[in-house]
Design a protein around this motif. Structure first.
Motif, mmCIF file in Angstrom:
data_model
loop_
_atom_site.group_PDB
_atom_site.id
_atom_site.type_symbol
_atom_site.label_atom_id
_atom_site.label_comp_id
_atom_site.label_asym_id
_atom_site.label_seq_id
_atom_site.Cartn_x
_atom_site.Cartn_y
_atom_site.Cartn_z
ATOM 1 N N ARG A 251 46.938 -4.868 62.544
ATOM 2 C CA ARG A 251 47.858 -4.768 61.406
ATOM 3 C C ARG A 251 47.474 -3.543 60.600
ATOM 4 O O ARG A 251 46.299 -3.227 60.461
ATOM 5 N N TRP B 123 55.838 -8.690 65.631
ATOM 6 C CA TRP B 123 54.381 -8.714 65.607
ATOM 7 C C TRP B 123 53.887 -10.126 65.913
ATOM 8 O O TRP B 123 52.959 -10.314 66.682
ATOM 9 N N GLU B 124 54.522 -11.114 65.303
ATOM 10 C CA GLU B 124 54.141 -12.512 65.531
ATOM 11 C C GLU B 124 54.358 -12.911 66.996
ATOM 12 O O GLU B 124 53.523 -13.607 67.582
ATOM 13 N N TYR C 237 59.845 -5.893 62.357
ATOM 14 C CA TYR C 237 58.441 -5.634 62.640
ATOM 15 C C TYR C 237 57.622 -6.914 62.518
ATOM 16 O O TYR C 237 56.839 -7.253 63.408
ATOM 17 N N ASN C 238 57.808 -7.636 61.437
ATOM 18 C CA ASN C 238 57.036 -8.851 61.202
ATOM 19 C C ASN C 238 57.309 -9.910 62.282
ATOM 20 O O ASN C 238 56.384 -10.534 62.803
ATOM 21 N N LEU D 39 51.569 -3.810 68.868
ATOM 22 C CA LEU D 39 50.511 -3.976 67.871
ATOM 23 C C LEU D 39 50.143 -5.446 67.679
ATOM 24 O O LEU D 39 48.974 -5.772 67.481
ATOM 25 N N GLY D 40 51.126 -6.323 67.750
ATOM 26 C CA GLY D 40 50.844 -7.751 67.658
ATOM 27 C C GLY D 40 50.018 -8.227 68.839
ATOM 28 O O GLY D 40 49.123 -9.063 68.691
ATOM 29 N N ALA E 8 55.947 -2.994 67.156
ATOM 30 C CA ALA E 8 55.423 -4.224 66.549
ATOM 31 C C ALA E 8 54.907 -5.186 67.605
ATOM 32 O O ALA E 8 53.855 -5.812 67.420
ATOM 33 N N TYR E 9 55.626 -5.319 68.713
ATOM 34 C CA TYR E 9 55.163 -6.215 69.775
ATOM 35 C C TYR E 9 53.826 -5.734 70.340
ATOM 36 O O TYR E 9 52.909 -6.531 70.532
ATOM 37 N N ASN F 69 46.632 -7.384 68.190
ATOM 38 C CA ASN F 69 46.169 -8.004 66.952
ATOM 39 C C ASN F 69 45.754 -6.952 65.921
ATOM 40 O O ASN F 69 44.736 -7.069 65.253
#
Length: 190
Positions: free
Chosen positions: A174, A62-63, A58-59, A168-169, A165-166, A172
Motif C-alpha cells: 500500500r 487491491w482487496e 483501486y481500493n 499491488l494488492g 491495484a490488483y 500486499n
C-alpha cells in the motif's frame, strides 16, 4: 472463461455499478458547475469526481488482489497477474459499446446526427465523471467530447488503475498504509 465469471463476476459488476454511481455524481457536478460559467470550477469538480472513481476502483481491486494472494499462497489458485486488467475490460464493455456507436454515428452522421447525439447522452449517463473535463478542455477550439477517440481514451484510467491495484494488492503493498503501520508498531513497543 466460465470460471473467470463465476469467480470474478460479482466484482466486475460491482465495478460497473460504482462507475454508474460516480457517473451520476460527476454529471450533476458538471452540470451545476458549468451553469456558473466558470470553466475552472467545472474542471476541478470533474477531476475530483474522476479521482474519487479511480480511488474506488483501486481500493476494490487491491482487496481482490490481496484475497487472491492468500489463495495462491495456500495452493487453491494459480497466480494470474492480468486478472485486474480482464475484470476492468469486462466492466468497461458498456463504455466500449458507447464509444463504438459514437464513432459510427460520427462517421456516418445523418443530417441531424441523432446516433452520435444519443450515444453522447449515453456517455453522460455512463461516464459522467469525465464529462466536465471533456467539456472544458479544448483542442483547436473544439471540446474534447466532440472527438470520437476520447470515448476510448477515457476508459484507460480505470483499466490502468484496476490492473495496478490488483498487482499491488497481490504483493500486499500500500502506498499510504506503510506510514500508519510504522507508527502503530512504534506505539505497540511502548
Amino acid at each position: 472463461m466460465k470460471n473467470f465469471f463465476s469467480e470474478y463476476g460479482y466484482g466486475t459488476i460491482k465495478m460497473y455499478v460504482n462507475q454508474f454511481a460516480i457517473s451520476l455524481l460527476g454529471s450533476v457536478l458538471s452540470m451545476a458547475t458549468s451553469s456558473t460559467g466558470n470553466g475552472t470550477l467545472t474542471l476541478v469538480a470533474s477531476i475530483g469526481a474522476i479521482l474519487f472513481y479511480l480511488f474506488l476502483i483501486y481500493n476494490m481491486m487491491w482487496e481482490i488482489g490481496a484475497t487472491d494472494k492468500i489463495s495462491v499462497d495456500v495452493g487453491k489458485k494459480t497466480y494470474k497477474p492480468l486478472t485486474g486488467l480482464f475484470m476492468s475490460l469486462f466492466a468497461n464493455i458498456p463504455n466500449f459499446i458507447i464509444a463504438i456507436i459514437f464513432t459510427v454515428g460520427m462517421l456516418f452522421a445523418d443530417s441531424n446526427g441523432n446516433v452520435a447525439a444519443m450515444s453522447k447522452l449515453a456517455a453522460v449517463v455512463s461516464e459522467g465523471m469525465y464529462f466536465g473535463t471533456l467539456m472544458t478542455i479544448k483542442i483547436g477550439g473544439t471540446p474534447l467530447h466532440a472527438f470520437w477517440w476520447m470515448y476510448f481514451v477515457i476508459t484507460l484510467p480505470a483499466i490502468i488503475s484496476a490492473t495496478v491495484a490488483y498487482l499491488l494488492g497481490h504483493r500486499n503493498f500500500r502506498f499510504i498504509a506503510q506510514y500508519f503501520t510504522k507508527k502503530s508498531d512504534a506505539m505497540k513497543r511502548r
